[in-house]
Design a protein around this motif. Sequence first.
Motif, PDB file in Angstrom:
ATOM      1  N   PRO A  32       0.741  -1.169  -0.014  1.00 24.38           N
ATOM      2  CA  PRO A  32       0.049  -0.068   0.009  1.00 24.38           C
ATOM      3  C   PRO A  32       0.948   1.392  -0.015  1.00 24.38           C
ATOM      4  CG  PRO A  32       0.345  -0.861   2.285  1.00 24.38           C
ATOM      5  CD  PRO A  32       0.937  -1.598   1.434  1.00 24.38           C
ATOM      6  N   VAL A  33       2.085   1.304  -0.184  1.00 20.69           N
ATOM      7  CA  VAL A  33       3.079   2.532   0.110  1.00 20.69           C
ATOM      8  C   VAL A  33       2.994   3.128  -1.179  1.00 20.69           C
ATOM      9  CG1 VAL A  33       5.309   3.163   0.649  1.00 20.69           C
ATOM     10  CG2 VAL A  33       4.297   1.354   1.872  1.00 20.69           C
ATOM     11  N   ARG A  69       3.904  -4.543   7.491  1.00 21.02           N
ATOM     12  CA  ARG A  69       3.130  -5.592   8.008  1.00 21.02           C
ATOM     13  C   ARG A  69       1.953  -5.340   8.312  1.00 21.02           C
ATOM     14  NH1 ARG A  69       7.144  -9.653   9.994  1.00 21.02           N
ATOM     15  NH2 ARG A  69       9.231  -9.094   9.920  1.00 21.02           N
ATOM     16  N   LYS A  70       0.866  -6.200   8.110  1.00 15.27           N
ATOM     17  CA  LYS A  70      -0.471  -5.983   8.459  1.00 15.27           C
ATOM     18  C   LYS A  70      -1.002  -4.522   8.631  1.00 15.27           C
ATOM     19  CE  LYS A  70       0.048 -10.018  11.276  1.00 15.27           C
ATOM     20  NZ  LYS A  70      -0.077 -10.832  12.762  1.00 15.27           N
ATOM     21  N   GLY A  71      -1.050  -3.866   7.557  1.00 15.00           N
ATOM     22  CA  GLY A  71      -1.697  -2.571   7.228  1.00 15.00           C
ATOM     23  C   GLY A  71      -0.707  -1.508   7.780  1.00 15.00           C
ATOM     24  N   ASP A  91      -5.543   2.636   6.387  1.00  9.02           N
ATOM     25  CA  ASP A  91      -7.128   2.410   6.795  1.00  9.02           C
ATOM     26  C   ASP A  91      -7.621   1.064   6.661  1.00  9.02           C
ATOM     27  OD1 ASP A  91      -9.948   2.536   5.842  1.00  9.02           O
ATOM     28  OD2 ASP A  91      -9.906   4.429   6.881  1.00  9.02           O
ATOM     29  N   ASN A  92      -8.161   0.570   7.165  1.00 11.71           N
ATOM     30  CA  ASN A  92      -8.710  -0.805   7.349  1.00 11.71           C
ATOM     31  C   ASN A  92      -9.519  -1.103   5.886  1.00 11.71           C
ATOM     32  OD1 ASN A  92      -7.430  -1.731   9.744  1.00 11.71           O
ATOM     33  ND2 ASN A  92      -9.252  -1.177  11.044  1.00 11.71           N
ATOM     34  N   LYS A  93     -10.266  -0.087   5.231  1.00  2.80           N
ATOM     35  CA  LYS A  93     -11.022  -0.390   4.323  1.00  2.80           C
ATOM     36  C   LYS A  93     -10.701  -0.041   3.063  1.00  2.80           C
ATOM     37  CE  LYS A  93     -15.323  -0.102   7.231  1.00  2.80           C
ATOM     38  NZ  LYS A  93     -16.517   0.430   7.546  1.00  2.80           N
ATOM     39  N   GLN A  94      -9.538   1.221   3.186  1.00  3.40           N
ATOM     40  CA  GLN A  94      -9.186   1.768   1.808  1.00  3.40           C
ATOM     41  C   GLN A  94      -7.778   1.852   2.213  1.00  3.40           C
ATOM     42  OE1 GLN A  94     -11.434   5.295   0.878  1.00  3.40           O
ATOM     43  NE2 GLN A  94     -10.491   5.294  -1.329  1.00  3.40           N
ATOM     44  N   ASP A  95      -7.064   1.443   1.107  1.00  7.18           N
ATOM     45  CA  ASP A  95      -5.418   1.479   1.312  1.00  7.18           C
ATOM     46  C   ASP A  95      -4.984   2.744   0.772  1.00  7.18           C
ATOM     47  OD1 ASP A  95      -5.327   0.882  -1.058  1.00  7.18           O
ATOM     48  OD2 ASP A  95      -4.381  -0.720  -1.143  1.00  7.18           O
TER      49      ASP A  95
END
Length: 683
Positions: A32-33, A69-71, A91-95
């Motif tokens: 997600p970076v 790791r893990k979000g 964000d859990n729903k939107q990276d």
Amino acid sequence: MKNLFTLLTCIFMLAIKLEAQAQVSNSPVQQPVHGCWYNPDTQEWLLGFFKSFAIYEDDIWLYQSMNIRKGKAEITLGKGNESRMIKLKFDNKQDSICTAILPDKRQLKLARHSVQPEFKCKDHRTFTDNGYYTDSVTLIGYLQHTERTSPFPISVPNFYTDEEDTYYADIDSLGCFNITFPVINTTSVFLDWGKEGINIYDVVEPGEKIFLYHDYATNRTQFMGKNARLHTELRNYALYPPNKEYSIYVPYYDKTMSHEEFMQKLEDIYKTKVNILKGYTDKHPLLSDRFMQYIQSGYTMDLASYLMQRRFALRRGFNKEFFDKPYTDYVDSLYNRLPQPYTLQRNISSFLRDYLGYYNSMFSTAITLSNIEVLRYLDQKQIHSLNKQQKEDLLAYEHAIDLSILGRHYGKDSLEIDSLALPYKEGMLRTNELLNDSSILHLCQQYQSLIPFLMDKKRIDEQLICFKQIEASPMLKEWITTKTFYNNMEYNRKELDENILEYFKQLVTHKEFRSTIMDQQETYIALSKQEMNYPESLKETAYLKDSNDADELWHTLIAPYKGKVIYVDIWGTWCSPCKREMQLVAPIKDEMQNKDVIFMYFASNSAEATWKNCIKEFRLTGPNIVHYNLPQKQQQMLEQKFSINSFPTYMLIDKDGNITDMKAPSPSRKAELINRCNELLTK
């Protein structure tokens, strides 16, 4: 057991290190970076993560470690001896949304966008005005998806010459560059301008640091830095289709139009531009104050500049023509709206050159009379005072003489000359009587040694005479005065006389302006003292002063070089295009030095000291170069023989002495010139 535990710990730590290194070496991490991250409240671009590096704090940082790791992501960036750690929680729903903890301890929500989002708040900042002192701007850039190898050019208007200084940044294998260039105050710049460039017309402030990112795959450009918003707004407006389409239209003065028609045409163009801007601002109501000031003042200066270009459609020389009052009143009103600082718009300088030059032409004379200048000097120093009538009579005398000389030059008959000189007749008669008074003649004789200085001073004053008619701020006067002295030095290519230098100091107090002239003074003093390299290139011409036959003279000059190709340059030290081209010759003559090619120069109407300084400055001596500064009569004979009416003129002569090309390639067409010479060598 203890040793086993230590061994397992080392293996575990090594595995973590190898994993982190793998993460770094295998970048980009697509999700997600990777991408550009913005502050959603201000839409400021804060972070950029790319394949081999990151963008942060307006600069390029290398990855030292990256742990995802893990979000969550923990990224350490390095630059030289500095390092920065950035922590991201997605964000859990939107990276494309995350919370970032930045190195300065700020905790911000960030959003990732593929294009620069709209700014959401007002920006009422004004442009920096540093008082016209040299500072610098640093531009760091990343050009993505390109194999380009050519340098990245930055063109900055020269504050003193009306030309541009261009600086070049080398682009590395990753597409990155870094350059620091000088500016005087807030100024317009061209970034990467040209057929294959990004073509950004921008404005920079002194001391500013800018990061520029351009993706060739998407034609996306964005900026990071304290003025990123302004740069982005200007770039977006430049690409706005109605503006982009209309900006390529440049109105030229039309001699067939009346002044009123031409003025109306330009007003219509101005209104069209304003309407385009209004349409854009309606769609983007939160544009910054600086954007609005810059665009609006640019339109005003375009209008003013185009209006003054029409001065070249006026009749010049004898019986000059001038604008009618409505036209000058309108241009005067635009002059009174000059934006600040004077460096803000690149065409302010060219407008002032034409505007002030127009007023100079109204009041100046082409003639300079030594005894009149002595009298003015004595009056100024209160050694011998002149009354108001005498001062007016001196001007009348100069104008009458000026008309007489110009009239004869343009082939006017005496009746027409006398008719135009009639308003000056009485003043001329009184001045004749004054100049022939024995006491005045004696007084002028006493101060005869000052005449060279006074004549130079008059030439400079004639370029500043406009300020007797036009109101101007002290800063504007000092800037224009400095430009006048600077350009006189450039024109003459030599140092100022000490008395003229002192006169400059009387007129200009600004430290930067003074320093500029003093630096030039030192440069030309050093050039004058410099030994001429290979002085044999300068040919003696005194023996030719009695020559009366142009054909014989020409044969005498080229005969020693029969069997060689001759490249002829007819130029003058007073000719700016000539000197610009001459600066490009050194590498060409070096490339041709082992071939039978002679570079032959004829200087027209050029003072010897200036002539020699130009030759030294441009490194134009050597076994394959010859220079002639012929007596005036003989130079005119050659110019008449070849119908020379423009400078520079280039000619090519074959090995048999025949002229093969009266319009040979200029030095700026280097490849074409070398190819042409090589062709003649093979014949």
